[in-house]
Design an enzyme around this catalytic site. Sequence first.
Site, PDB file in Angstrom:
ATOM      1  N   ALA A   1       0.837  -1.191   0.000  1.00 21.11           N
ATOM      2  CA  ALA A   1       0.000   0.000   0.000  1.00 21.11           C
ATOM      3  C   ALA A   1       0.869   1.237   0.000  1.00 21.11           C
ATOM      4  O   ALA A   1       2.015   1.222   0.446  1.00 21.11           O
ATOM      5  CB  ALA A   1      -0.926   0.009   1.218  1.00 21.11           C
ATOM      6  N   CYS A   2       0.337   2.323  -0.541  1.00 22.32           N
ATOM      7  CA  CYS A   2       0.932   3.629  -0.326  1.00 22.32           C
ATOM      8  C   CYS A   2      -0.101   4.428   0.465  1.00 22.32           C
ATOM      9  O   CYS A   2      -0.956   3.845   1.136  1.00 22.32           O
ATOM     10  CB  CYS A   2       1.311   4.305  -1.646  1.00 22.32           C
ATOM     11  N   ILE A   3      -0.087   5.728   0.399  1.00 24.38           N
ATOM     12  CA  ILE A   3      -0.940   6.538   1.272  1.00 24.38           C
ATOM     13  C   ILE A   3      -2.422   6.262   1.051  1.00 24.38           C
ATOM     14  O   ILE A   3      -3.198   6.164   1.996  1.00 24.38           O
ATOM     15  CB  ILE A   3      -0.626   8.028   1.065  1.00 24.38           C
TER      16      ILE A   3
ATOM     17  N   ARG B   1      -3.680   3.870  -1.624  1.00 28.30           N
ATOM     18  CA  ARG B   1      -3.985   2.741  -2.500  1.00 28.30           C
ATOM     19  C   ARG B   1      -3.474   1.411  -1.948  1.00 28.30           C
ATOM     20  O   ARG B   1      -2.382   1.349  -1.401  1.00 28.30           O
ATOM     21  CB  ARG B   1      -3.325   2.930  -3.878  1.00 28.30           C
TER      22      ARG B   1
END
Length: 500
Positions: free
Chosen positions: A443-445, A447
Amino acid sequence: MTYWKGEVIVNILGYAQKIGRALMVPVAVLPAAAVLMGIGYWIDPTGWGGNSALAAFLIKSGAAIIDNMSVLFAIGVAYGMSKDKDGAAALAGFVTFMVITTLLSPGSVEAIGLVAVADEATKLAFAKINNQFVGILSGIIAAEIYNRFYQVELHKALSFFSGKRLVPILCSWAAIVASFVLMYTWPIIFGALISFGEFITGLGDVGAGLYGFFNRLLIPVGLHHALNTVFWFDFAGINDLGRFWMAQQGLDSGEAVKGVTGMYMAGFFPVMMFGLPGAALAIYQTAKPENKERVASIMLAAGFASFFTGVTEPLEFSFMFVAPVLYVLHAVLTGISLFIAASMQWTAGFGFSAGLVDMILSAKNPVANQWYMLIAQGLVFFAIYYFVFRLVIVKFNLATPGREEAEANSGAASASGSESKRELAEKYLAALGGADNLTVIDACITRLRLTLKDRSVIDEATLKGLGAMGVVKLGDNNLQVILGPQAEIVAGEMKAIAGK
């Protein structure tokens, strides 16, 4: 041949996205610098720490982060691209960076004697070797070596150096090889980067507008982070974000200039704080009456996140794929906003994104210039976004949230506000074909970034019913699920459940 070329392009884009995701690890420390320096400038807006010991402490503390972004990129990218997010990868990134920057320092290059450091351009190239480009490159090298060798078992006589202990050793040798190559190529690369930076800055206000336009266009594939590093950091000689927060106005021609520094950030404030919430209102008002309550909850949360923190992806992904014409209009309007702010020399900056928090923190920065006019511009953009989005949605009968056909949501599960994150993660796993169908969970911030064995079994309706703003398919097996700020928490729960 066409299929092969398509696969190559997809693989390149996939790898670029992997780097873009990893870039968010070092970038995530920037809010700390913004808070420290922002409060420091509020305490002492004229002396920049010269009139207050507390302000000096805060400003210098924040500057410690900004000044060392190169090594933070090396550490963060290595960590972010490693398979198991282990500290050993971060250490390997640091080792790689230190070896490369030491071997390619002007004194070392001259002492080694393989490359003549005669002209000023070559001297400048090696003098600027401590930069984000080399940091990212060091992180990539370290991550690739870590992922390949972190489980290698050596002979019993050398068993102490097996596995993760082996990685920094291999990285030091890889850094020597990379340094040898860069000794010949870095002056060329540096010259090209500087030429690109000079070209964009030479376009002035138009260059800022073009950057804003392409920044939004790259959001769907997650490559905007890579573009941002060129303009915000000392990657191509622009360093807009770094110079803004250092605010060493007038020390030399390469430092901050009031009304100019911040031009690649300021124009985002009217869009993120006002324009996108205006679009959210238009989407709500054009929804079908029976869907308005559902759409209101989505648009209110996404609009507030955009206004307050500058996190725009939950709102953008709500119309990005169902109404791409709106997204192109959004990219154009973003470019226009950056052009207007740059041409009027209304400047402000951010450490995270162009939301209310960062606007307040940057208000007392010594190079912020008429930042309050960005609010006036934002009110105009609220009206523009609202009326343009409403007109286009109605005119072309676009299927924005709440206007889709009834059957589009049939069978979709809904997420109740009372369920735990673990229960929500279990539902997402089920909609994605079960834990066994996922090979990579990240995951990123905003997504979930996933790799699946069989992407055909996912249930998109259920994913959206659970709260996903959008689903992005990349290549044959990669998938991104846009959740908003809770993405990393849900990813962590999914990993725990899946045992990955």
